[in-house]
Write a protein that holds these residues in place. Structure first.
Motif, PDB file in Angstrom:
ATOM      1  N   GLU A   1      38.969  45.221  45.306  1.00 57.54           N
ATOM      2  CA  GLU A   1      37.569  45.391  44.907  1.00 57.54           C
ATOM      3  C   GLU A   1      37.385  45.163  43.410  1.00 57.54           C
ATOM      4  N   GLU A   2      38.318  45.666  42.604  1.00 58.81           N
ATOM      5  CA  GLU A   2      38.237  45.431  41.168  1.00 58.81           C
ATOM      6  C   GLU A   2      38.475  43.953  40.846  1.00 58.81           C
ATOM      7  N   SER A   3      39.357  43.316  41.599  1.00 56.37           N
ATOM      8  CA  SER A   3      39.591  41.888  41.399  1.00 56.37           C
ATOM      9  C   SER A   3      38.306  41.100  41.615  1.00 56.37           C
ATOM     10  N   GLN A   4      37.614  41.410  42.695  1.00 53.17           N
ATOM     11  CA  GLN A   4      36.353  40.729  42.995  1.00 53.17           C
ATOM     12  C   GLN A   4      35.314  41.004  41.907  1.00 53.17           C
ATOM     13  N   ALA A   5      35.233  42.249  41.474  1.00 53.42           N
ATOM     14  CA  ALA A   5      34.249  42.600  40.452  1.00 53.42           C
ATOM     15  C   ALA A   5      34.540  41.896  39.133  1.00 53.42           C
ATOM     16  N   LEU A   6      35.810  41.810  38.744  1.00 52.68           N
ATOM     17  CA  LEU A   6      36.179  41.125  37.505  1.00 52.68           C
ATOM     18  C   LEU A   6      35.793  39.654  37.558  1.00 52.68           C
ATOM     19  N   VAL A   7      36.125  39.004  38.668  1.00 52.86           N
ATOM     20  CA  VAL A   7      35.804  37.589  38.824  1.00 52.86           C
ATOM     21  C   VAL A   7      34.298  37.357  38.765  1.00 52.86           C
ATOM     22  N   GLU A   8      33.548  38.160  39.498  1.00 50.97           N
ATOM     23  CA  GLU A   8      32.108  37.936  39.586  1.00 50.97           C
ATOM     24  C   GLU A   8      31.387  38.297  38.286  1.00 50.97           C
ATOM     25  N   GLN A   9      31.768  39.383  37.654  1.00 48.78           N
ATOM     26  CA  GLN A   9      31.076  39.806  36.444  1.00 48.78           C
ATOM     27  C   GLN A   9      31.437  38.952  35.232  1.00 48.78           C
ATOM     28  N   ALA A  10      32.695  38.530  35.155  1.00 53.21           N
ATOM     29  CA  ALA A  10      33.113  37.710  34.009  1.00 53.21           C
ATOM     30  C   ALA A  10      32.973  36.219  34.276  1.00 53.21           C
ATOM     31  N   GLU A  11      32.761  35.844  35.550  1.00 55.86           N
ATOM     32  CA  GLU A  11      32.632  34.435  35.958  1.00 55.86           C
ATOM     33  C   GLU A  11      33.900  33.641  35.632  1.00 55.86           C
ATOM     34  N   LEU A  12      35.031  34.220  36.017  1.00 59.32           N
ATOM     35  CA  LEU A  12      36.330  33.591  35.782  1.00 59.32           C
ATOM     36  C   LEU A  12      36.510  32.343  36.636  1.00 59.32           C
ATOM     37  N   ASP A  13      37.345  31.435  36.147  1.00 55.52           N
ATOM     38  CA  ASP A  13      37.683  30.220  36.905  1.00 55.52           C
ATOM     39  C   ASP A  13      38.930  30.419  37.762  1.00 55.52           C
ATOM     40  N   ALA A  14      39.813  31.320  37.364  1.00 56.14           N
ATOM     41  CA  ALA A  14      41.044  31.602  38.110  1.00 56.14           C
ATOM     42  C   ALA A  14      41.452  33.035  37.815  1.00 56.14           C
ATOM     43  N   LEU A  15      42.177  33.637  38.744  1.00 56.17           N
ATOM     44  CA  LEU A  15      42.589  35.029  38.587  1.00 56.17           C
ATOM     45  C   LEU A  15      44.062  35.199  38.916  1.00 56.17           C
TER      46      LEU A  15
END
Length: 282
Positions: free
Chosen positions: A158-172
């Protein structure tokens, strides 16, 4: 931009079931070995520079200029990503972008979740203005390598998803049991969590600490969306063992023109093995 972003190589990898390796450089001979291999094999590559090594290697601009020189020398025709690995601060990521790096990683894994999101977002905003991709990290990747010291802390989906969506990352890069440096004991990757994160996200995943993982683990991770795989330790071991063999078998040797090609060949041989492991050579 001379070099391409992660987005330009990783989505093809997702569709076709392979990974693009990141090979970290620790000196000129590593970079020469990478460029020679890329030219000979006609394959894409991600050239990684660990942030903690930047000053030792001459600084962001010097590294970029050196990559430019070898890029031209070998007339490389395949995609090359020049990537800052484990960027320690927002300013360091910006400095790499200003120097001409085409991709950066902001490593906020040692910060609170809120700070990781905030800082990753700041890096993304600056990077995307320059056409540069951003990789983030969550959880703790254990081990010791290039001055990076950490204990394993598994990524939360859930935190992984939130980080990606809130920061708009290209890769995780979610920490799921891999470690930097050599493994002590058997690796224990959290494949169930890996699959859950893959199902929740729509971006490429990154596997740090791949040196020492089995072929089966690597291939399974690729099938779960890890299409950027970082290699450093095994290249360094290959370089070291090649040099050791030279000096053990020829203790009186001192001519660099004889010694250095042997060390470079050791690195190149390992690079080809990793391309095969990543499904880029059948």
């Amino acid at each position: 931009m001379r070099y391409v972003s992660l987005n330009e190589v990783l989505y093809d990898a997702l569709e076709q079931g392979y990974a693009v390796p990141q090979f970290n450089i620790n000196g000129y001979i590593w970079l020469e070995a990478i460029m020679e291999s890329v030219k000979e094999l006609n394959l894409p590559v991600i050239i990684g520079v660990t942030d903690r090594n930047v000053e030792r290697l001459g600084g962001y601009q010097f590294i970029k200029d050196l990559v430019d020189l070898l890029y031209d020398r070998y007339d490389v025709q395949t995609p090359v990503v020049l990537h800052l690995d484990h960027g320690q601060t927002i300013d360091n990521c910006k400095a790499a972008i200003d120097a001409g790096f085409s991709s950066v990683m902001y490593d906020g894994s040692h910060e609170s979740f809120e700070t990781n999101v905030q800082n990753s977002k700041a890096v993304v905003e600056y990077a995307h203005q320059h056409g540069v991709s951003v990789e983030g990290e969550i959880g703790g990747i254990g081990g010791i390598e290039d001055g990076m010291v950490g204990g394993i802390e598994f990524a939360d989906p859930e935190e992984s998803q939130a980080l990606v969506e809130q920061a708009e990352l290209d890769a995780l890069a979610p920490a799921l049991g891999s470690v930097h440096g050599e493994y002590q004991g058997a690796p224990d990757l959290q494949f169930a969590t890996m699959k859950k994160i893959q199902d929740m996200l729509n971006i490429p995943l990154v596997l740090h600490g791949a040196s020492g993982l089995s072929k089966e683990d690597i291939r399974k991770a690729i099938s779960y969306g890890h299409v950027k795989i970082n290699f450093n330790t095994e290249l360094n071991i290959a370089w070291s063992r090649a040099l050791q063999d030279v000096f053990v078998n020829h203790p009186s040797i001192y001519d660099p023109s004889t010694i250095l090609p042997v060390a470079k060949l050791g690195i190149k041989t390992m690079i080809e093995k990793k391309y095969r492991l990543c499904n880029l050579i059948k």
